[in-house]
Design a protein around this motif. Structure first.
Motif, PDB file in Angstrom:
ATOM      1  N   ASN A   1       0.966  -1.093   0.059  1.00 33.40           N
ATOM      2  CA  ASN A   1      -0.136  -0.015  -0.024  1.00 33.40           C
ATOM      3  C   ASN A   1       0.932   1.203   0.067  1.00 33.40           C
ATOM      4  O   ASN A   1       2.012   1.106   0.455  1.00 33.40           O
ATOM      5  N   TYR A   2       0.326   2.235  -0.454  1.00 35.72           N
ATOM      6  CA  TYR A   2       1.019   3.463  -0.493  1.00 35.72           C
ATOM      7  C   TYR A   2       0.127   4.651  -0.384  1.00 35.72           C
ATOM      8  O   TYR A   2      -1.093   4.675  -0.801  1.00 35.72           O
ATOM      9  N   PHE A   3       0.527   5.645   0.848  1.00 39.18           N
ATOM     10  CA  PHE A   3      -0.357   6.758   1.374  1.00 39.18           C
ATOM     11  C   PHE A   3       0.496   7.867   0.948  1.00 39.18           C
ATOM     12  O   PHE A   3       1.777   7.939   1.287  1.00 39.18           O
ATOM     13  N   ALA A   4      -0.248   9.095   0.905  1.00 40.82           N
ATOM     14  CA  ALA A   4       0.376  10.269   0.458  1.00 40.82           C
ATOM     15  C   ALA A   4      -0.422  11.623   1.211  1.00 40.82           C
ATOM     16  O   ALA A   4      -1.863  11.448   1.021  1.00 40.82           O
ATOM     17  N   LEU A   5       0.110  12.363   1.474  1.00 39.22           N
ATOM     18  CA  LEU A   5      -0.650  13.848   2.190  1.00 39.22           C
ATOM     19  C   LEU A   5      -0.014  14.950   1.178  1.00 39.22           C
ATOM     20  O   LEU A   5       1.504  14.925   1.068  1.00 39.22           O
ATOM     21  N   GLY A   6      -0.749  16.114   0.885  1.00 44.45           N
ATOM     22  CA  GLY A   6      -0.010  16.958   0.072  1.00 44.45           C
ATOM     23  C   GLY A   6      -0.681  18.371   0.328  1.00 44.45           C
ATOM     24  O   GLY A   6      -1.818  18.410   0.904  1.00 44.45           O
ATOM     25  N   TYR A   7       0.068  19.226  -0.264  1.00 45.72           N
ATOM     26  CA  TYR A   7      -0.670  20.678  -0.146  1.00 45.72           C
ATOM     27  C   TYR A   7       0.074  21.639  -1.188  1.00 45.72           C
ATOM     28  O   TYR A   7       1.290  21.456  -1.567  1.00 45.72           O
ATOM     29  N   GLY A   8      -1.018  22.143  -1.829  1.00 45.09           N
ATOM     30  CA  GLY A   8      -0.349  22.754  -2.954  1.00 45.09           C
ATOM     31  C   GLY A   8      -0.931  24.433  -2.805  1.00 45.09           C
ATOM     32  O   GLY A   8      -2.209  24.688  -2.474  1.00 45.09           O
ATOM     33  N   TYR A   9      -0.074  25.422  -3.022  1.00 49.92           N
ATOM     34  CA  TYR A   9      -0.435  26.833  -3.061  1.00 49.92           C
ATOM     35  C   TYR A   9       0.057  27.609  -4.276  1.00 49.92           C
ATOM     36  O   TYR A   9       1.329  27.478  -4.428  1.00 49.92           O
ATOM     37  N   ASP A  10      -0.750  28.242  -5.038  1.00 53.02           N
ATOM     38  CA  ASP A  10      -0.114  28.712  -6.075  1.00 53.02           C
ATOM     39  C   ASP A  10       0.588  27.795  -7.038  1.00 53.02           C
ATOM     40  O   ASP A  10       0.170  26.985  -7.476  1.00 53.02           O
ATOM     41  N   LYS A  11       1.926  28.167  -7.307  1.00 52.62           N
ATOM     42  CA  LYS A  11       2.775  27.285  -8.195  1.00 52.62           C
ATOM     43  C   LYS A  11       3.516  26.314  -7.445  1.00 52.62           C
ATOM     44  O   LYS A  11       4.335  25.596  -7.937  1.00 52.62           O
ATOM     45  N   TYR A  12       3.537  26.323  -6.089  1.00 55.82           N
ATOM     46  CA  TYR A  12       4.005  25.570  -5.301  1.00 55.82           C
ATOM     47  C   TYR A  12       3.478  24.199  -4.592  1.00 55.82           C
ATOM     48  O   TYR A  12       2.219  24.269  -4.365  1.00 55.82           O
ATOM     49  N   GLY A  13       3.994  23.102  -4.611  1.00 57.46           N
ATOM     50  CA  GLY A  13       3.503  21.892  -3.840  1.00 57.46           C
ATOM     51  C   GLY A  13       4.506  21.372  -3.000  1.00 57.46           C
ATOM     52  O   GLY A  13       5.759  21.133  -3.262  1.00 57.46           O
TER      53      GLY A  13
END
Length: 233
Positions: free
Chosen positions: A154-166
């Motif tokens: 299994n693979y799990f991911a959390l992310g956040y993106g703002y404007d052009k950045y991630g």
């Protein structure tokens, strides 16, 4: 589409966005993409010795249903993925559930190096206000015939993106014990991305924690850089 979880997820995200909640009488849409990258970056791993080229064909319906195919070059190999799912957005909350079938014509992936080591996953994802959470649950079998084993990785991911950045953090949870079973070691990686344009993206990825096997790291934890360019057909 820019998704800091890797090139494949770009196609999935684009498909979800294309599938709106418009009335069912709206026409279905067929779209495609072409792209190239300095290397194939997959969940913190470098899968090619050099550049990779990739493309997709996608079908999306106003109901939220979608399906498609994605293909890419790899080192001495070619990969093609088939997927189908349902996604949409309500009140700023996005959601997606899909089935993904990964196929390799020769060597297979780094995480499954035996020839013909195809595998399948079910993806469940959600997003709100720039934050995202994704789970890729292994289903079916890895490889075929006498070499086939149940896919419990299994693979799990959390992310956040703002404007052009991630930024994203991903954890690969491999089934079994690498010491007693000879299976792959679990690891965690972090990706940072910057989208110069909607098509042109820089990504830096590093494995920041990994399971020791006899006191030795099993994954290369150098910083991996990738530059990708993608455009719609």
């Amino acid at each position: 589409m820019k998704n800091v979880f890797g090139l494949k997820k770009t196609v999935l995200a684009a498909s979800v966005i294309a599938a709106s909640l418009a009335p069912a009488i709206a026409a279905a849409e067929v779209s495609g993409t072409l792209g190239a990258s300095s290397q194939y970056l997959w969940r913190g791993q470098q899968l090619t010795d050099g550049a990779a080229v990739y493309g997709s064909v996608d079908y999306s319906h106003a109901s939220g249903l979608y399906a498609g195919a994605w293909a890419s070059s790899e080192t001495d190999d070619t990969e093609y993925d088939l997927y189908a799912g349902y996604g949409g957005e309500v009140g700023g909350f996005s959601y997606d559930i899909s089935y993904i079938d990964y196929n390799y014509t020769s060597g297979g992936t780094v995480s499954a190096p035996a020839s013909g080591a195809d595998f399948e996953e079910v993806h469940v994802g959600a997003g709100f206000a720039g934050f995202s959470a994704d789970a890729f649950i292994g289903v079916g079998e890895v490889a075929h015939g006498d070499n086939a084993t149940d896919n419990k990785d299994n693979y799990f991911a959390l992310g956040y993106g703002y404007d052009k950045y991630g930024i994203s953090a991903g954890y690969y949870d491999f089934d079994g014990d690498p010491v007693t079973d000879g299976t792959l070691a679990d690891y965690t990686h972090v990706d940072l991305s910057y989208a110069v344009t909607d098509q042109f993206t820089f990504t830096a990825s590093k494995i920041v924690d990994q399971e020791d096997v006899a006191g030795t790291d099993t994954w290369d934890d150098d910083v991996v850089m990738s530059v990708s360019y993608e455009f719609a057909l």
